[in-house]
Write a protein that holds these residues in place. Structure first.
Motif, PDB file in Angstrom:
ATOM      1  N   SER A   1       0.763  -1.173  -0.020  1.00 19.35           N
ATOM      2  CA  SER A   1       0.078  -0.036  -0.102  1.00 19.35           C
ATOM      3  C   SER A   1       0.920   1.325   0.058  1.00 19.35           C
ATOM      4  O   SER A   1       0.541   2.133  -0.724  1.00 19.35           O
ATOM      5  N   ARG A   2       2.133   1.199   0.913  1.00 25.42           N
ATOM      6  CA  ARG A   2       2.779   2.407   0.690  1.00 25.42           C
ATOM      7  C   ARG A   2       3.541   2.500  -0.497  1.00 25.42           C
ATOM      8  O   ARG A   2       3.708   3.637  -0.951  1.00 25.42           O
TER       9      ARG A   2
ATOM     10  N   TYR B   1       3.684  11.426 -20.255  1.00 26.09           N
ATOM     11  CA  TYR B   1       2.453  10.667 -20.798  1.00 26.09           C
ATOM     12  C   TYR B   1       2.478   9.311 -20.226  1.00 26.09           C
ATOM     13  O   TYR B   1       1.405   8.708 -19.963  1.00 26.09           O
ATOM     14  N   PRO B   2       3.585   8.606 -20.050  1.00 28.80           N
ATOM     15  CA  PRO B   2       3.558   7.114 -19.415  1.00 28.80           C
ATOM     16  C   PRO B   2       2.970   7.321 -18.194  1.00 28.80           C
ATOM     17  O   PRO B   2       2.054   6.565 -17.692  1.00 28.80           O
ATOM     18  N   ALA B   3       3.248   8.424 -17.237  1.00 29.11           N
ATOM     19  CA  ALA B   3       2.709   8.601 -15.932  1.00 29.11           C
ATOM     20  C   ALA B   3       1.212   8.873 -15.978  1.00 29.11           C
ATOM     21  O   ALA B   3       0.458   8.539 -15.200  1.00 29.11           O
ATOM     22  N   TYR B   4       0.730   9.635 -16.944  1.00 29.11           N
ATOM     23  CA  TYR B   4      -0.445  10.026 -17.104  1.00 29.11           C
ATOM     24  C   TYR B   4      -1.520   8.989 -17.383  1.00 29.11           C
ATOM     25  O   TYR B   4      -2.327   8.801 -16.872  1.00 29.11           O
ATOM     26  N   PHE B   5      -0.921   8.207 -18.577  1.00 28.57           N
ATOM     27  CA  PHE B   5      -1.795   6.955 -18.904  1.00 28.57           C
ATOM     28  C   PHE B   5      -1.949   6.126 -17.802  1.00 28.57           C
ATOM     29  O   PHE B   5      -3.009   5.276 -17.744  1.00 28.57           O
ATOM     30  N   TRP B   6      -1.011   5.823 -16.800  1.00 29.58           N
ATOM     31  CA  TRP B   6      -1.004   5.033 -15.961  1.00 29.58           C
ATOM     32  C   TRP B   6      -2.187   5.352 -14.899  1.00 29.58           C
ATOM     33  O   TRP B   6      -2.857   4.672 -14.497  1.00 29.58           O
ATOM     34  N   LEU B   7      -1.958   6.588 -14.589  1.00 28.67           N
ATOM     35  CA  LEU B   7      -2.890   7.363 -13.504  1.00 28.67           C
ATOM     36  C   LEU B   7      -4.299   6.945 -13.908  1.00 28.67           C
ATOM     37  O   LEU B   7      -5.306   6.844 -13.130  1.00 28.67           O
ATOM     38  N   LEU B   8      -4.573   7.142 -15.346  1.00 28.23           N
ATOM     39  CA  LEU B   8      -5.976   6.912 -15.868  1.00 28.23           C
ATOM     40  C   LEU B   8      -6.611   5.723 -15.398  1.00 28.23           C
ATOM     41  O   LEU B   8      -7.709   5.457 -15.239  1.00 28.23           O
TER      42      LEU B   8
ATOM     43  N   LEU C   1       4.160   5.810  -5.562  1.00 30.98           N
ATOM     44  CA  LEU C   1       3.929   5.565  -7.029  1.00 30.98           C
ATOM     45  C   LEU C   1       3.037   6.545  -7.418  1.00 30.98           C
ATOM     46  O   LEU C   1       3.065   7.164  -8.376  1.00 30.98           O
ATOM     47  N   LEU C   2       1.898   6.839  -6.741  1.00 34.01           N
ATOM     48  CA  LEU C   2       0.681   7.514  -7.070  1.00 34.01           C
ATOM     49  C   LEU C   2       1.349   9.357  -6.982  1.00 34.01           C
ATOM     50  O   LEU C   2       1.173   9.960  -7.853  1.00 34.01           O
ATOM     51  N   ILE C   3       1.912   9.478  -5.811  1.00 32.84           N
ATOM     52  CA  ILE C   3       2.480  10.735  -5.405  1.00 32.84           C
ATOM     53  C   ILE C   3       3.520  10.922  -6.522  1.00 32.84           C
ATOM     54  O   ILE C   3       3.414  12.105  -7.170  1.00 32.84           O
ATOM     55  N   GLY C   4       4.405  10.264  -6.868  1.00 35.65           N
ATOM     56  CA  GLY C   4       5.533  10.405  -7.884  1.00 35.65           C
ATOM     57  C   GLY C   4       4.747  10.820  -9.316  1.00 35.65           C
ATOM     58  O   GLY C   4       5.335  11.708  -9.888  1.00 35.65           O
ATOM     59  N   ALA C   5       3.730   9.880  -9.668  1.00 32.29           N
ATOM     60  CA  ALA C   5       3.433   9.960 -10.940  1.00 32.29           C
ATOM     61  C   ALA C   5       2.337  11.340 -11.073  1.00 32.29           C
ATOM     62  O   ALA C   5       2.751  12.009 -12.078  1.00 32.29           O
ATOM     63  N   PHE C   6       2.022  11.801 -10.089  1.00 35.17           N
ATOM     64  CA  PHE C   6       1.346  13.055  -9.957  1.00 35.17           C
ATOM     65  C   PHE C   6       2.064  14.097 -10.126  1.00 35.17           C
ATOM     66  O   PHE C   6       1.745  15.281 -10.866  1.00 35.17           O
TER      67      PHE C   6
END
Length: 299
Positions: A6-7, A238-245, A12-17
């Motif tokens: 979970s951490r 773009y890879p970070a954006y599409f992963w977040l979607l 990963l979410l924080i880094g992608a944002f």
């Protein structure tokens, strides 16, 4: 989910944002300098052609360059709505609008995302409705006062084009989320970028950009700005954006639209010496406040 997993996911979410917040926030400045040397749609064509080819080479080196059933539909959606229209409108509007004002207009993306979710049956809470009203008022004030009384038809057309582009971007992001993911994210990214580059090249031909192209006159700084847009921005953001979607709601991913203006306004002030009127500043605050209500009310 175990605590360690979970951490890791949270990090990963924080880094992608952070990647999409900062990376796309600097795009306005890079386009500003490149537009001094290259026509607008040539910039988009070269950026996504080089980035798409590099992504394709990387996917091929890993044995992942295979088209799966349904890939072309997703590639067309991403390449046309998110890249060709979304980025093409941004570059073109940068010819006629200050970078700070242009970045503020892109804050309408979360408005469209929430409105789209509402149309699909997810009634938003009261805070979201208040945010919609506040942000919409801010956009109207921004368009009427931020442009100024001496704004010509091209400035107004550019502003309207940006609003349309953000609407189509929101539709594309929602549509991409509904479709099966690419088996290879890098191959999918390459298809979308190459399709976007082809569409931008055709628009540039119609706009007369190719006739005005003098690539041999591009300065060293111009090549460096182009390399910046290709490598860290296109192949990083773009890879970070599409992963977040795939991981969170599109309306949450679209929060980049109200963080990017802060980055763009700061860079425009520090590097370009741009100024905003008091009424335009109030419009910015209203828009950011409204979008913040939407995002946190939707959370």
């Amino acid at each position: 989910m175990p605590a360690s997993a979970s951490r890791s996911r949270s990090l990963l979410l924080i880094g992608a944002f952070l990647v999409i917040y900062i990376g796309w926030g600097t795009t306005y400045l890079a386009n500003h300098f490149l537009l001094r040397e290259l026509p607008p749609f040539i910039i988009g064509t070269l950026r996504f052609l080089f980035a798409g080819l590099l992504a394709l080479l990387w996917a091929a080196s890993r044995g992942e360059a295979h088209v799966q059933p349904g890939n072309w539909g997703s590639a067309l959606i991403g390449g046309l709505l998110l890249i060709a229209i979304g980025q093409g409108a941004l570059i073109y509007a940068n010819l006629h609008l200050p970078t700070g004002l242009l970045a503020m207009l892109y804050t309408t993306l979360p408005l469209w995302s929430v409105a789209l979710e509402w149309l699909l049956g997810e009634r938003p809470p009261l805070w979201v409705l208040l945010g919609l009203a506040l942000a919409s008022g801010g956009i109207v004030l921004l368009m009427s006062n931020g442009l100024g009384s001496d704004a010509g038809p091209l400035q107004w057309f550019s502003g309207a084009l940006v609003l349309l582009a953000t609407l189509l971007w929101a539709v594309g992001a929602w549509w991409m989320r509904q479709r099966a993911p690419f088996r290879s994210s890098w191959f999918g990214l390459s298809l979308q970028m190459l399709i976007g580059a082809v569409v931008l090249a055709v628009i540039g031909l119609w706009h007369g950009d190719w006739q005005a192209l003098h690539l041999t006159n591009l300065s060293v700084h111009g090549w460096l700005w182009l390399a910046y847009l290709v490598l860290p921005v296109s192949l990083g953001v773009y890879p970070a954006y599409f992963w977040l979607l795939r991981e969170v709601r599109p309306s949450l991913v679209s929060t980049f639209a109200f963080v990017n203006p802060v980055v763009a306004l700061l860079l425009g002030f520090l590097i370009l010496g741009e100024q905003l009127s008091l009424s335009a500043g109030a419009a910015c605050l209203a828009t950011l406040g409204g979008v913040s209500l939407i995002i946190f009310g939707r959370r």
